[in-house]
Scaffold this motif. Structure first.
Motif, short mmCIF file in Angstrom:
data_model
loop_
_atom_site.label_atom_id
_atom_site.label_comp_id
_atom_site.label_asym_id
_atom_site.label_seq_id
_atom_site.Cartn_x
_atom_site.Cartn_y
_atom_site.Cartn_z
N LYS A 3 41.32 24.01 39.38
CA LYS A 3 41.75 24.89 40.40
C LYS A 3 40.48 24.58 41.48
N ASN A 4 39.18 24.49 40.73
CA ASN A 4 37.97 23.77 41.88
C ASN A 4 38.36 22.64 42.35
N VAL A 8 38.56 22.78 47.23
CA VAL A 8 37.57 21.82 47.64
C VAL A 8 38.44 21.08 48.55
N THR A 9 39.53 20.54 48.18
CA THR A 9 39.99 19.97 49.02
C THR A 9 40.66 20.41 50.16
N TYR A 10 41.09 21.45 49.65
CA TYR A 10 42.45 22.38 51.39
C TYR A 10 41.19 22.66 52.12
N PHE A 16 37.98 20.31 58.35
CA PHE A 16 37.92 18.56 59.05
C PHE A 16 38.86 18.83 60.44
N LEU A 17 39.84 19.52 59.88
CA LEU A 17 41.11 19.68 61.27
C LEU A 17 40.60 20.99 61.58
#
Length: 68
Positions: A3-4, A8-10, A16-17
């Motif tokens: 889940k972490n 973190v990826t999200y 970035f966006l």
């Protein structure tokens, strides 16, 4: 632990966006348009940095990427 990684990826993609939008607007002297409140950040980025949204989708699918 998995889940972490997802969180973190999200968060990394979102950051970035946001930075990409800021830089793109500054370099192109163009404010990005938002047509719907429900549009994802990725959809807005594609619509505002490519000549057409459909063209961006076609290019991505040809290269094997997954846009949406």
């Amino acid at each position: 632990m998995a889940k972490n990684y997802i969180v973190v990826t999200y968060q990394s993609a979102e950051l970035f966006l946001e930075e990409y939008k800021s830089e793109s607007q500054r370099l192109n002297n163009k404010v990005w348009k938002y047509e719907k409140d429900s549009e994802s950040e990725l959809t807005v980025a594609l619509k505002n940095t490519n000549s057409t949204y459909q063209e961006a989708l076609k290019k991505s699918w040809r290269s094997g990427g997954n846009v949406i």
